[in-house]
Write a protein that holds these residues in place. Structure first.
Motif, PDB file in Angstrom:
ATOM      1  N   TRP A   1       0.846  -1.197   0.000  1.00 46.14           N
ATOM      2  CA  TRP A   1       0.000   0.000   0.000  1.00 46.14           C
ATOM      3  C   TRP A   1       0.879   1.244   0.000  1.00 46.14           C
ATOM      4  O   TRP A   1       0.588   2.216  -0.701  1.00 46.14           O
ATOM      5  CB  TRP A   1      -0.910   0.009   1.225  1.00 46.14           C
ATOM      6  N   LEU A   2       1.946   1.244   0.769  1.00 44.65           N
ATOM      7  CA  LEU A   2       2.857   2.397   0.813  1.00 44.65           C
ATOM      8  C   LEU A   2       3.486   2.664  -0.545  1.00 44.65           C
ATOM      9  O   LEU A   2       3.687   3.816  -0.931  1.00 44.65           O
ATOM     10  CB  LEU A   2       3.950   2.162   1.850  1.00 44.65           C
ATOM     11  N   GLY A   3       3.796   1.602  -1.284  1.00 44.20           N
ATOM     12  CA  GLY A   3       4.314   1.768  -2.634  1.00 44.20           C
ATOM     13  C   GLY A   3       5.491   2.711  -2.722  1.00 44.20           C
ATOM     14  O   GLY A   3       6.532   2.494  -2.109  1.00 44.20           O
ATOM     15  N   THR A   4       5.316   3.800  -3.465  1.00 44.97           N
ATOM     16  CA  THR A   4       6.401   4.748  -3.720  1.00 44.97           C
ATOM     17  C   THR A   4       6.728   5.628  -2.522  1.00 44.97           C
ATOM     18  O   THR A   4       7.755   6.307  -2.512  1.00 44.97           O
ATOM     19  CB  THR A   4       6.025   5.662  -4.896  1.00 44.97           C
ATOM     20  N   ALA A   5       5.853   5.661  -1.518  1.00 37.19           N
ATOM     21  CA  ALA A   5       6.006   6.584  -0.392  1.00 37.19           C
ATOM     22  C   ALA A   5       7.033   6.080   0.618  1.00 37.19           C
ATOM     23  O   ALA A   5       7.290   4.878   0.706  1.00 37.19           O
ATOM     24  CB  ALA A   5       4.656   6.784   0.294  1.00 37.19           C
ATOM     25  N   PRO A   6       7.605   6.973   1.405  1.00 38.65           N
ATOM     26  CA  PRO A   6       8.559   6.554   2.438  1.00 38.65           C
ATOM     27  C   PRO A   6       7.904   5.585   3.422  1.00 38.65           C
ATOM     28  O   PRO A   6       6.700   5.667   3.677  1.00 38.65           O
ATOM     29  CB  PRO A   6       8.927   7.870   3.138  1.00 38.65           C
ATOM     30  N   TYR A   7       8.700   4.698   3.966  1.00 37.17           N
ATOM     31  CA  TYR A   7       8.130   3.732   4.906  1.00 37.17           C
ATOM     32  C   TYR A   7       7.751   4.413   6.219  1.00 37.17           C
ATOM     33  O   TYR A   7       8.515   5.197   6.783  1.00 37.17           O
ATOM     34  CB  TYR A   7       9.094   2.579   5.208  1.00 37.17           C
ATOM     35  N   LYS A   8       6.552   4.112   6.689  1.00 41.77           N
ATOM     36  CA  LYS A   8       6.092   4.524   8.013  1.00 41.77           C
ATOM     37  C   LYS A   8       5.299   3.368   8.607  1.00 41.77           C
ATOM     38  O   LYS A   8       4.732   2.553   7.868  1.00 41.77           O
ATOM     39  CB  LYS A   8       5.195   5.767   7.928  1.00 41.77           C
ATOM     40  N   ASP A   9       5.259   3.306   9.909  1.00 43.88           N
ATOM     41  CA  ASP A   9       4.462   2.282  10.564  1.00 43.88           C
ATOM     42  C   ASP A   9       2.983   2.500  10.274  1.00 43.88           C
ATOM     43  O   ASP A   9       2.521   3.643  10.099  1.00 43.88           O
ATOM     44  CB  ASP A   9       4.697   2.301  12.072  1.00 43.88           C
ATOM     45  N   TYR A  10       2.251   1.423  10.239  1.00 42.96           N
ATOM     46  CA  TYR A  10       0.812   1.472   9.986  1.00 42.96           C
ATOM     47  C   TYR A  10       0.098   2.292  11.057  1.00 42.96           C
ATOM     48  O   TYR A  10       0.423   2.219  12.248  1.00 42.96           O
ATOM     49  CB  TYR A  10       0.241   0.055   9.952  1.00 42.96           C
ATOM     50  N   VAL A  11      -0.871   3.094  10.627  1.00 40.11           N
ATOM     51  CA  VAL A  11      -1.729   3.829  11.549  1.00 40.11           C
ATOM     52  C   VAL A  11      -3.185   3.604  11.152  1.00 40.11           C
ATOM     53  O   VAL A  11      -3.492   3.366   9.977  1.00 40.11           O
ATOM     54  CB  VAL A  11      -1.422   5.347  11.550  1.00 40.11           C
ATOM     55  N   GLU A  12      -4.059   3.682  12.103  1.00 41.60           N
ATOM     56  CA  GLU A  12      -5.483   3.480  11.835  1.00 41.60           C
ATOM     57  C   GLU A  12      -6.096   4.707  11.168  1.00 41.60           C
ATOM     58  O   GLU A  12      -5.580   5.809  11.243  1.00 41.60           O
ATOM     59  CB  GLU A  12      -6.224   3.161  13.127  1.00 41.60           C
ATOM     60  N   LYS A  13      -7.207   4.477  10.493  1.00 45.11           N
ATOM     61  CA  LYS A  13      -8.037   5.506   9.870  1.00 45.11           C
ATOM     62  C   LYS A  13      -7.392   6.157   8.644  1.00 45.11           C
ATOM     63  O   LYS A  13      -7.954   7.097   8.082  1.00 45.11           O
ATOM     64  CB  LYS A  13      -8.446   6.577  10.882  1.00 45.11           C
ATOM     65  N   LEU A  14      -6.230   5.683   8.233  1.00 43.65           N
ATOM     66  CA  LEU A  14      -5.627   6.194   6.997  1.00 43.65           C
ATOM     67  C   LEU A  14      -6.368   5.628   5.795  1.00 43.65           C
ATOM     68  O   LEU A  14      -6.567   6.297   4.786  1.00 43.65           O
ATOM     69  CB  LEU A  14      -4.147   5.793   6.938  1.00 43.65           C
ATOM     70  N   ILE A  15      -6.769   4.368   5.912  1.00 41.59           N
ATOM     71  CA  ILE A  15      -7.521   3.673   4.881  1.00 41.59           C
ATOM     72  C   ILE A  15      -8.949   3.502   5.412  1.00 41.59           C
ATOM     73  O   ILE A  15      -9.132   3.127   6.564  1.00 41.59           O
ATOM     74  CB  ILE A  15      -6.900   2.282   4.603  1.00 41.59           C
TER      75      ILE A  15
END
Length: 488
Positions: free
Chosen positions: A227-241
């Motif tokens: 899901w992060l794909g091209t974006a910098p890695y960050k830990d999963y957070v709720e309510k983003l999706i």
């Protein structure tokens, strides 16, 4: 090469080649009308579009449904990083093969489909669309066309290079409303337009906030890294999706990316606008405490007002100033509009100001009206632009039929040569909005200032650069995470 690879290569004759060869053989014996062979309503395989969908939950689900409803498309492959979001589409199309990674789907099934529908978050639009076009696939991509200006320019060029049929998902471009506005303007009903005002109540998701600090477990069925794909890695957070990703610059493009393509398309179409000359913006962020401004550069501001200047076109006598307002900001009500009459559609709107009058429309350029409203009964102009069957909903079938016909054979409402410059203007406004939210320490060492809030950014469209404030140019073309590339 392994034995398996050799066998695979031998059996890899495409479906279209097989159909073509079979048709040639049959033609040596007799020529029979297609409708006789297939019965009433029959569509030969060569008259159907085989579609692979990337991002098939939420808006992707409705996109797939509309393609299928066209009656000329087969949904053969589905791909989504989130099994939860894609479940309904997978259920609705049980014969479609399902993948988690679009790259694997392209590699394994590329010779078996004709076109790709891309309905992922903004930050992966470009990489999926470019890969598809490089394979010779027709592309339908949700709005905005891309996350960055550089990506928009490169996809526009690629559509011409690879001669594929493209469409951006701003359905209002196929609506009757924008065609009515064009007819009024071309007939001289409101004179020469010099100013356009556009507004929306978006964002309707959180913006101007800090990145969450909690670290919940990644839900089962979601491939977070994909899901992060091209974006910098960050830990999963709720309510983003599914929808709040729009309020973070790494993934979305704010209110402009969400509604800009639906609202700015009409003035682009009516006035033949293309590349802007300059842009300036002011923003309002969330306040942490009374009198203290919250500085959250990862997230678009709570509201903004961007002003773009466009050069004279063959439809205008001079420059055009376009105002974009979001977060509840609205322009002054026109004096021609009655006190109890609706301004736009209440939440969003478009207002054209001409030398001899004004015209207004709602989101998607729907419900076009002349001001004062009494003029709508008085003014009659000839219809000069053909309507798209089905209006805005026909946007999907238009692309399907265009792809079946082939590159350059049918007119489309939002192909990349039109959608690209429109997207660039939207993202250029975001340059000013992002820049206006960047704090700089004062020379005195006390406090901060926001220099872009007081500047007009000058744009060199040929080189895709702001010429008078270099710091915002880093947003024109972002750096992808390692392992991801636009492939050019």
């Amino acid at each position: 090469m392994t034995k398996k690879s050799v066998n695979q290569k031998k059996s890899d004759t495409s479906r279209r080649s097989f159909i073509k060869n079979s048709a040639i053989t049959a033609a040596t014996f007799m020529i029979v009308p297609r409708h006789v062979l297939g019965g009433k309503g029959f569509l030969a395989p060569s008259d159907r579009l085989i579609i692979a969908g990337v991002g098939v939950g939420g808006k992707g689900q409705s996109d797939i449904d509309y393609f299928y409803k066209s009656g000329k498309a087969d949904i053969a492959y589905l791909c989504d990083v989130d099994d939860r979001r894609s479940a309904n589409t997978v259920k609705n199309f049980p014969k479609a093969k399902y993948y988690k990674d679009w790259r694997e789907m392209f590699e394994k099934e590329g010779k078996n489909f004709d076109a790709v529908s891309v309905s992922t978050p903004d930050h992966t639009h470009a990489v999926v669309s470019m890969a598809a076009m490089q394979m010779g696939k027709h592309v339908y991509v949700q709005k905005p066309m891309t996350h960055d200006i550089y990506e928009a320019r490169k996809l526009t060029e690629a559509a011409q290079r690879y001669k594929v049929v493209t469409q951006m998902g701003n359905q209002g471009a196929s609506g009757d409303g924008v065609r009515q506005l064009r007819e009024w303007y071309d007939a001289g009903v409101i004179g020469d337009v010099h100013s356009v005002y556009i507004w929306t109540n978006r964002p309707i998701w959180p913006q101007g906030i800090p990145w969450p600090t909690d670290k919940p477990a990644i839900p089962k069925g979601l491939d977070w890294d994909l899901w992060l794909g091209t974006a910098p890695y960050k830990d999963y957070v709720e309510k983003l999706i599914p929808g709040s990703w729009r309020g973070w610059w790494d993934y979305g493009t704010g209110a402009l990316g969400d509604l800009g393509c639906h609202l700015m398309e009409a003035p682009f179409s009516v006035l033949n606008l293309k590349y802007a000359l300059d842009v300036q913006a002011s923003v309002s962020s969330v306040f942490e405490d009374f009198g203290k401004r919250g500085v959250y550069p990862d997230s678009p501001p709570a509201s903004s007002h961007a002003t773009l200047t466009f050069p004279k076109t063959n439809k205008t006598k001079g420059k055009v100033t376009m105002h974009w307002m979001d977060g509840g900001i609205k322009p002054e009500r026109p004096e021609e509009l009655g006190a109890d009459e609706l301004f736009g559609d209440g939440n969003s709107g478009i207002l054209f100001v001409g030398t001899n009058g004004k015209m207004m429309a709602s989101e998607y350029a729907a419900n076009p009206r002349l001001l004062p409203l009494s003029r709508n009964q008085e003014v009659k102009v000839k219809q000069t632009f053909a309507r798209v069957p089905g209006g805005a909903d026909g946007h999907y079938a238009q692309w399907v039929e265009g792809a079946i016909a082939g590159y350059g054979k049918k007119e489309l409402s939002s192909p990349f040569d039109l959608a690209g410059p429109l997207t660039e203007a939207i993202l250029m406004a975001n340059l000013a909005i992002r820049g206006a939210d960047i704090p700089k320490p004062r020379a005195s060492g006390r406090g901060f200032e926001y220099p872009v809030s007081n500047m007009k950014l000058l744009w060199d469209y040929q080189n895709m650069r702001v010429t008078n404030y270099d710091e915002v140019n880093k947003f024109v073309k972002r750096e992808y995470r390692e392992g991801w590339s636009l492939g050019i």
